[in-house]
Design a protein around this motif. Structure first.
Motif, PDB file in Angstrom:
ATOM      1  N   HIS A  55       0.844  -1.214   0.000  1.00  0.00           N
ATOM      2  CA  HIS A  55       0.000   0.000   0.000  1.00  0.00           C
ATOM      3  C   HIS A  55       0.875   1.258   0.000  1.00  0.00           C
ATOM      4  CE1 HIS A  55      -3.431   2.554   0.783  1.00  0.00           C
ATOM      5  NE2 HIS A  55      -2.851   3.030   1.884  1.00  0.00           N
ATOM      6  N   THR A  56       1.940   1.227   0.819  1.00  0.00           N
ATOM      7  CA  THR A  56       2.866   2.370   0.891  1.00  0.00           C
ATOM      8  C   THR A  56       3.612   2.549  -0.433  1.00  0.00           C
ATOM      9  OG1 THR A  56       3.150   1.998   3.262  1.00  0.00           O
ATOM     10  CG2 THR A  56       4.804   3.362   2.185  1.00  0.00           C
ATOM     11  N   GLN A  57       4.058   1.445  -1.043  1.00  0.00           N
ATOM     12  CA  GLN A  57       4.767   1.513  -2.318  1.00  0.00           C
ATOM     13  C   GLN A  57       3.879   2.094  -3.422  1.00  0.00           C
ATOM     14  OE1 GLN A  57       5.911  -2.610  -2.492  1.00  0.00           O
ATOM     15  NE2 GLN A  57       8.048  -2.174  -1.943  1.00  0.00           N
ATOM     16  N   ARG A  58       2.610   1.703  -3.404  1.00  0.00           N
ATOM     17  CA  ARG A  58       1.677   2.232  -4.403  1.00  0.00           C
ATOM     18  C   ARG A  58       1.488   3.743  -4.223  1.00  0.00           C
ATOM     19  NH1 ARG A  58      -0.709   0.010  -8.243  1.00  0.00           N
ATOM     20  NH2 ARG A  58      -0.358  -2.150  -7.640  1.00  0.00           N
ATOM     21  N   GLN A  59       1.354   4.174  -2.970  1.00  0.00           N
ATOM     22  CA  GLN A  59       1.201   5.606  -2.683  1.00  0.00           C
ATOM     23  C   GLN A  59       2.461   6.373  -3.072  1.00  0.00           C
ATOM     24  OE1 GLN A  59       0.081   5.445   1.554  1.00  0.00           O
ATOM     25  NE2 GLN A  59      -1.897   6.296   0.977  1.00  0.00           N
ATOM     26  N   LEU A  60       3.622   5.764  -2.774  1.00  0.00           N
ATOM     27  CA  LEU A  60       4.900   6.396  -3.118  1.00  0.00           C
ATOM     28  C   LEU A  60       5.045   6.504  -4.634  1.00  0.00           C
ATOM     29  CD1 LEU A  60       7.466   7.549  -1.827  1.00  0.00           C
ATOM     30  CD2 LEU A  60       8.441   5.241  -1.850  1.00  0.00           C
ATOM     31  N   GLY A  61       4.638   5.466  -5.342  1.00  0.00           N
ATOM     32  CA  GLY A  61       4.665   5.482  -6.804  1.00  0.00           C
ATOM     33  C   GLY A  61       3.804   6.598  -7.376  1.00  0.00           C
ATOM     34  N   ASP A  62       2.610   6.765  -6.797  1.00  0.00           N
ATOM     35  CA  ASP A  62       1.706   7.845  -7.242  1.00  0.00           C
ATOM     36  C   ASP A  62       2.316   9.221  -6.970  1.00  0.00           C
ATOM     37  OD1 ASP A  62      -0.143   5.995  -8.094  1.00  0.00           O
ATOM     38  OD2 ASP A  62      -1.377   6.096  -6.283  1.00  0.00           O
ATOM     39  N   PHE A  64       5.570   9.958  -6.711  1.00  0.00           N
ATOM     40  CA  PHE A  64       6.668  10.157  -7.667  1.00  0.00           C
ATOM     41  C   PHE A  64       6.125  10.513  -9.060  1.00  0.00           C
ATOM     42  CE2 PHE A  64       9.718   7.308  -5.085  1.00  0.00           C
ATOM     43  CZ  PHE A  64      10.449   8.400  -4.639  1.00  0.00           C
ATOM     44  N   ALA A  65       5.069   9.837  -9.480  1.00  0.00           N
ATOM     45  CA  ALA A  65       4.473  10.088 -10.802  1.00  0.00           C
ATOM     46  C   ALA A  65       3.941  11.508 -10.897  1.00  0.00           C
ATOM     47  CB  ALA A  65       3.348   9.078 -11.057  1.00  0.00           C
ATOM     48  N   ASP A  66       3.325  11.965  -9.821  1.00  0.00           N
ATOM     49  CA  ASP A  66       2.783  13.327  -9.787  1.00  0.00           C
ATOM     50  C   ASP A  66       3.905  14.353  -9.915  1.00  0.00           C
ATOM     51  OD1 ASP A  66       0.638  15.277  -9.316  1.00  0.00           O
ATOM     52  OD2 ASP A  66       1.618  15.596  -7.378  1.00  0.00           O
ATOM     53  N   LEU A  67       5.007  14.095  -9.171  1.00  0.00           N
ATOM     54  CA  LEU A  67       6.137  15.028  -9.222  1.00  0.00           C
ATOM     55  C   LEU A  67       6.852  14.970 -10.571  1.00  0.00           C
ATOM     56  CD1 LEU A  67       7.485  14.545  -5.606  1.00  0.00           C
ATOM     57  CD2 LEU A  67       6.851  16.744  -6.630  1.00  0.00           C
ATOM     58  N   SER A  68       6.817  13.795 -11.203  1.00  0.00           N
ATOM     59  CA  SER A  68       7.436  13.659 -12.530  1.00  0.00           C
ATOM     60  C   SER A  68       6.768  14.584 -13.546  1.00  0.00           C
ATOM     61  CB  SER A  68       7.334  12.205 -12.997  1.00  0.00           C
ATOM     62  OG  SER A  68       7.808  12.066 -14.318  1.00  0.00           O
ATOM     63  N   GLU A  77      13.990  11.260 -13.416  1.00  0.00           N
ATOM     64  CA  GLU A  77      14.335  10.654 -12.123  1.00  0.00           C
ATOM     65  C   GLU A  77      13.084  10.270 -11.332  1.00  0.00           C
ATOM     66  OE1 GLU A  77      15.688  13.260 -13.464  1.00  0.00           O
ATOM     67  OE2 GLU A  77      17.855  13.269 -13.209  1.00  0.00           O
ATOM     68  N   PHE A  78      12.129  11.216 -11.271  1.00  0.00           N
ATOM     69  CA  PHE A  78      10.870  10.920 -10.579  1.00  0.00           C
ATOM     70  C   PHE A  78      10.102   9.811 -11.326  1.00  0.00           C
ATOM     71  CE2 PHE A  78      10.943  15.251  -8.427  1.00  0.00           C
ATOM     72  CZ  PHE A  78      11.019  14.730  -7.134  1.00  0.00           C
ATOM     73  N   GLY A  79      10.211   9.841 -12.642  1.00  0.00           N
ATOM     74  CA  GLY A  79       9.485   8.881 -13.479  1.00  0.00           C
ATOM     75  C   GLY A  79       9.927   7.447 -13.254  1.00  0.00           C
ATOM     76  N   TYR A  80      11.248   7.202 -13.272  1.00  0.00           N
ATOM     77  CA  TYR A  80      11.661   5.805 -13.104  1.00  0.00           C
ATOM     78  C   TYR A  80      11.502   5.341 -11.656  1.00  0.00           C
ATOM     79  CZ  TYR A  80      16.536   7.704 -12.447  1.00  0.00           C
ATOM     80  OH  TYR A  80      17.655   8.390 -12.056  1.00  0.00           O
ATOM     81  N   ASN A  81      11.535   6.271 -10.704  1.00  0.00           N
ATOM     82  CA  ASN A  81      11.219   5.891  -9.315  1.00  0.00           C
ATOM     83  C   ASN A  81       9.745   5.503  -9.182  1.00  0.00           C
ATOM     84  OD1 ASN A  81      13.347   6.061  -7.023  1.00  0.00           O
ATOM     85  ND2 ASN A  81      13.876   7.786  -8.382  1.00  0.00           N
ATOM     86  N   ALA A  82       8.889   6.242  -9.900  1.00  0.00           N
ATOM     87  CA  ALA A  82       7.454   5.909  -9.895  1.00  0.00           C
ATOM     88  C   ALA A  82       7.232   4.516 -10.480  1.00  0.00           C
ATOM     89  CB  ALA A  82       6.673   6.953 -10.700  1.00  0.00           C
ATOM     90  N   ASP A  83       7.902   4.238 -11.608  1.00  0.00           N
ATOM     91  CA  ASP A  83       7.759   2.924 -12.263  1.00  0.00           C
ATOM     92  C   ASP A  83       8.243   1.787 -11.359  1.00  0.00           C
ATOM     93  OD1 ASP A  83       6.747   4.190 -14.466  1.00  0.00           O
ATOM     94  OD2 ASP A  83       8.642   4.172 -15.594  1.00  0.00           O
ATOM     95  N   THR A  84       9.380   2.031 -10.689  1.00  0.00           N
ATOM     96  CA  THR A  84       9.949   1.003  -9.806  1.00  0.00           C
ATOM     97  C   THR A  84       9.005   0.686  -8.655  1.00  0.00           C
ATOM     98  OG1 THR A  84      12.210   1.685 -10.331  1.00  0.00           O
ATOM     99  CG2 THR A  84      11.905   0.418  -8.302  1.00  0.00           C
ATOM    100  N   GLN A  85       8.481   1.744  -8.009  1.00  0.00           N
ATOM    101  CA  GLN A  85       7.579   1.521  -6.871  1.00  0.00           C
ATOM    102  C   GLN A  85       6.295   0.821  -7.303  1.00  0.00           C
ATOM    103  OE1 GLN A  85       8.277   1.891  -3.637  1.00  0.00           O
ATOM    104  NE2 GLN A  85      10.330   2.532  -4.264  1.00  0.00           N
TER     105      GLN A  85
END
Length: 237
Positions: A55-62, A64-68, A77-85
């Motif tokens: 649940h935390t990883q999904r929120q973190l991914g969202d 990161f995606a928003d900041l990307s 940088e934010f984009g590939y972190n979003a994809d990874t999470q």
């Protein structure tokens, strides 16, 4: 009579019929049940912890995606972190499906299959106490005088003893059969579930998404679609 038998056994005075082999098997079953219950408890804790992490990883991914989208200079940088999470969350949900399937199967084994056998064991133990109570009664009467007053009592006691001996023998046989079938069922169920648990955990921590998904297919586990009303993450086909 049964109460007197129980009390005399506890005081170490009453004689008790013992089937050493059967009672050893019953003791092992009761001990194993406690150990399996502990595994269930730990697996449920693991499932809860993993669910929270996913649940935390999904929120973190969202996040990161928003900041990307809003940070041009750090878009990649934010984009590939979003994809990874998001990938971690997806694999975590797949592992969660395997763990919850393991929990459901072992729970059925422990709280239904083993519990059913232990119910038969309790009936056997009750029949054993009744048998010993009537056996002791008959033995005491046979040690006394045999006259016109006592012979009818001895005959009645003999009949009651025979009825309870047959009941005891039947319950002992029932327990033996149930223990045999339970052992076969337990080995089959635990073999499959332990292979599933090992393969899913190993694939997840090796980062092998394909192997993780293949493990679920092998055991016919289907993940629930996100947002489904059912409380479980999986269903058995």
């Amino acid at each position: 009579q049964c109460t007197r038998q129980i009390i005399s056994e506890k005081l170490g005075r009453g004689s008790r019929t013992v089937d050493l082999e059967l009672e050893a098997q019953i003791d092992i079953l009761r001990d194993n049940k406690k150990k399996y219950e502990n595994i269930l408890k730990l697996a449920q804790t693991l499932s809860t912890q993993l669910f929270q992490m996913v649940h935390t990883q999904r929120q973190l991914g969202d996040a990161f995606a928003d900041l990307s989208l809003k940070s041009l200079e750090l878009h990649e940088e934010f984009g590939y972190n979003a994809d990874t999470q998001k990938l971690l969350a997806k694999n975590g949900e797949t592992l969660l499906g395997a763990i919850n399937f393991f929990i459901a199967s072992v729970n059925t084994l422990v709280n239904k299959t083993i519990e059913d056998t232990l119910l038969t064991v309790k009936q056997y133990e009750s029949a054993r106490i009744e048998y010993d109570a009537y056996r002791t009664d008959l033995e005491e009467l046979n040690l006394g005088p045999r006259d016109a007053n006592t012979l009818p009592k001895i005959e009645q006691s003999q009949q009651l003893f025979q009825v309870h001996k047959e009941k005891y023998d039947k319950m002992r046989n029932d327990v033996s059969i149930k223990l045999k079938f339970l052992e076969e069922n337990k080995v089959k169920v635990l073999h499959n579930q332990l292979v599933l648990f090992h393969n899913a955990i190993a694939a997840y921590f090796a980062g092998n998404q394909k192997q993780l998904e293949q493990t679920l297919k092998q055991f016919h586990i289907k993940l629930k679609t996100p947002g489904a009303d059912a409380p479980s993450w999986l269903e058995e086909q």
